[in-house]
Design an enzyme around this catalytic site. Structure first.
Site, PDB file in Angstrom:
ATOM      1  N   GLU A   1       8.144 -27.765  58.585  1.00 16.17           N
ATOM      2  CA  GLU A   1       8.194 -29.054  59.298  1.00 16.17           C
ATOM      3  C   GLU A   1       6.858 -29.416  59.955  1.00 16.17           C
ATOM      4  O   GLU A   1       6.433 -30.552  59.925  1.00 16.17           O
ATOM      5  CB  GLU A   1       9.284 -29.102  60.379  1.00 16.17           C
TER       6      GLU A   1
ATOM      7  N   LYS B   1      27.268 -21.669  75.389  1.00 20.92           N
ATOM      8  CA  LYS B   1      28.443 -22.499  75.688  1.00 20.92           C
ATOM      9  C   LYS B   1      28.449 -23.659  74.707  1.00 20.92           C
ATOM     10  O   LYS B   1      27.558 -24.505  74.732  1.00 20.92           O
ATOM     11  CB  LYS B   1      28.369 -23.002  77.131  1.00 20.92           C
TER      12      LYS B   1
ATOM     13  N   SER C   1      26.745 -23.132  88.656  1.00 16.71           N
ATOM     14  CA  SER C   1      25.591 -22.539  87.962  1.00 16.71           C
ATOM     15  C   SER C   1      24.556 -23.562  87.525  1.00 16.71           C
ATOM     16  O   SER C   1      23.398 -23.208  87.284  1.00 16.71           O
ATOM     17  CB  SER C   1      26.045 -21.691  86.778  1.00 16.71           C
TER      18      SER C   1
HETATM   19  N1  ASN Z   1      33.048 -23.631  84.074  1.00 16.90           N
HETATM   20  C1  ASN Z   1      32.046 -23.632  84.975  1.00 16.90           C
HETATM   21  O1  ASN Z   1      31.794 -22.599  85.552  1.00 16.90           O
HETATM   22  C2  ASN Z   1      31.262 -24.893  85.153  1.00 16.90           C
HETATM   23  C3  ASN Z   1      30.561 -25.058  86.471  1.00 16.90           C
HETATM   24  N2  ASN Z   1      29.901 -26.345  86.485  1.00 16.90           N
HETATM   25  C4  ASN Z   1      29.491 -24.005  86.698  1.00 16.90           C
HETATM   26  O2  ASN Z   1      28.731 -23.722  85.829  1.00 16.90           O
HETATM   27  O3  ASN Z   1      29.393 -23.485  87.777  1.00 16.90           O
END
Ligand code: ASN
Length: 356
Positions: free
Chosen positions: A313, A193, A87
């Site tokens: 700010e 995340k 991704s």
């Molecule tokens: N846990 C994951 O899916 C990470 C991976 N790099 C992605 O985003 O495709």
């Protein structure tokens, strides 16, 4: 090793008997389409001990579905392979393509919900994007995993079963794009995340909306921000997205990063500021200058939680800057790109940041 998949599936089937359904036996089973885009949920490692070293985007959608036999108890499920990518490699063009496919599917009478399997790195961007631009009340659930399908205690199978259960449930209608990770149902708008290596990676500062337990959804709250059918944006009328850049604030930062982003084509800069979206005194003139030449300046915070207030700010009214409200920089980037398809008026942009 793809051979590990059916094993994982049958283990899950033993743990999740077919009694775990979302609807009474008399009710029609929902039709759910799984759109696969890759990610770790479709990842494969050399060995079951490889939970962090593996290749993402390897396992095709039919194998993902076959590995979780209990999906058939939850819904009539079919899969489509839209992409097979990690991704972090998602582009705006792919976001638009995916959203158009989701929108088209949800217009069909024989589709009750859509699940998107996705890498976790930019899952939160895609979830917000779909939330903003797909004009449907039908459930859209984005799901990933933190461990590849071949790992010991892989989390993908249960996350996927939870996604299908959520997409199949009439209770999920109208709640915006949802994300099922680690037994929880999160709002796609809010979830982020926060941990890069644990199955409990996805959280929201406003808390989950509910949980999935044994294929049944349990709800505790619902989103109030505009989304789906109440959104003014519609993927059916969007073909491209403008470039938006994030510039990260830090001690002794180099303001040349803002200028470079604009030279690279950015129409808006999301300033991932320190604290309350604060801007280094020595960088203010660069941002004021860029704004005077037409670049939209949006203050967010690298902190991730909390929210940025106007004129706290920095004098946003005076500088004609926008604040990102509670959206973290990567989410602010998505909303800015979507909003800029309609307007570059900063008052309108600020209204949009308050409302979505
Ligand atoms: N846990 C994951 O899916 C990470 C991976 N790099 C992605 O985003 O495709």
């Amino acid at each position: 090793m793809l051979a590990g998949l059916p094993l994982a599936g049958s283990a899950l089937a033993r743990e999740m008997p077919t009694t775990a359904t979302t609807a009474p036996a008399s009710a029609r089973k929902s039709n759910v389409v799984i759109l696969a885009t890759g990610g770790t949920i479709a990842g494969a490692g050399a060995d079951a001990s490889n939970s962090a070293t593996y290749q993402a985007a390897k396992v095709p959608v039919d194998k993902l579905i076959a590995a979780v036999p209990s999906l058939g108890d939850l819904a009539n499920v079919r899969g489509e392979q839209v992409f097979q990518i990690a991704s972090e490699s998602f582009t705006n063009a792919q976001l638009v393509q995916l959203a158009k496919r989701v929108s088209a599917l949800l217009k069909q009478d024989d589709v009750d919900g859509v699940v998107i399997t996705h890498g976790t790195d930019t899952l939160e961007e895609t979830a917000l994007f779909l939330d903003l631009v797909v004009k449907s009340d039908k459930p859209i659930v984005v799901v990933g995993s933190m461990r590849p399908s071949t790992a010991i205690s892989a989390d993908g199978a249960l996350n996927l079963a939870d996604a299908v259960a959520t997409a199949a449930s009439p209770a999920s209608k109208g709640k915006g794009v949802l994300v099922t990770m680690n037994d929880e149902i999160q709002a796609g708008r809010d979830v982020t995340k926060r941990v890069n290596i644990k199955p409990s990676a996805f959280t929201s500062q406003w808390g989950p909306l509910g949980m999935v337990v044994e294929g049944k959804t349990y709800w505790f709250r619902a989103p109030v921000k505009r989304h789906g059918t109440t959104s003014e944006f519609d993927i059916d009328t969007i073909d491209t997205l403008p470039e938006v850049a994030i510039v990260y604030g830090s001690g002794n930062m180099n303001p040349a990063a803002y200028t470079a982003a604009v030279q690279g084509g950015a129409k808006a800069i999301v300033h991932a500021g320190t604290g309350n979206g604060s801007v280094a005194g020595y960088a203010v003139d660069t941002l004021k200058d860029l704004r005077a030449k037409g670049t939209v300046v949006i203050r967010s915070s690298r902190v991730g939680d909390g929210f940025v207030l106007r004129n706290a700010e920095q004098p946003d009214d005076q500088y004609d800057w926008v604040v990102a409200h509670d959206l973290n920089p990567q989410k602010a980037k998505i909303l800015a790109a979507v909003a800029l398809t309609k307007t570059n008026d900063t008052k309108e942009l600020q209204r949009i940041f308050w409302e979505y």
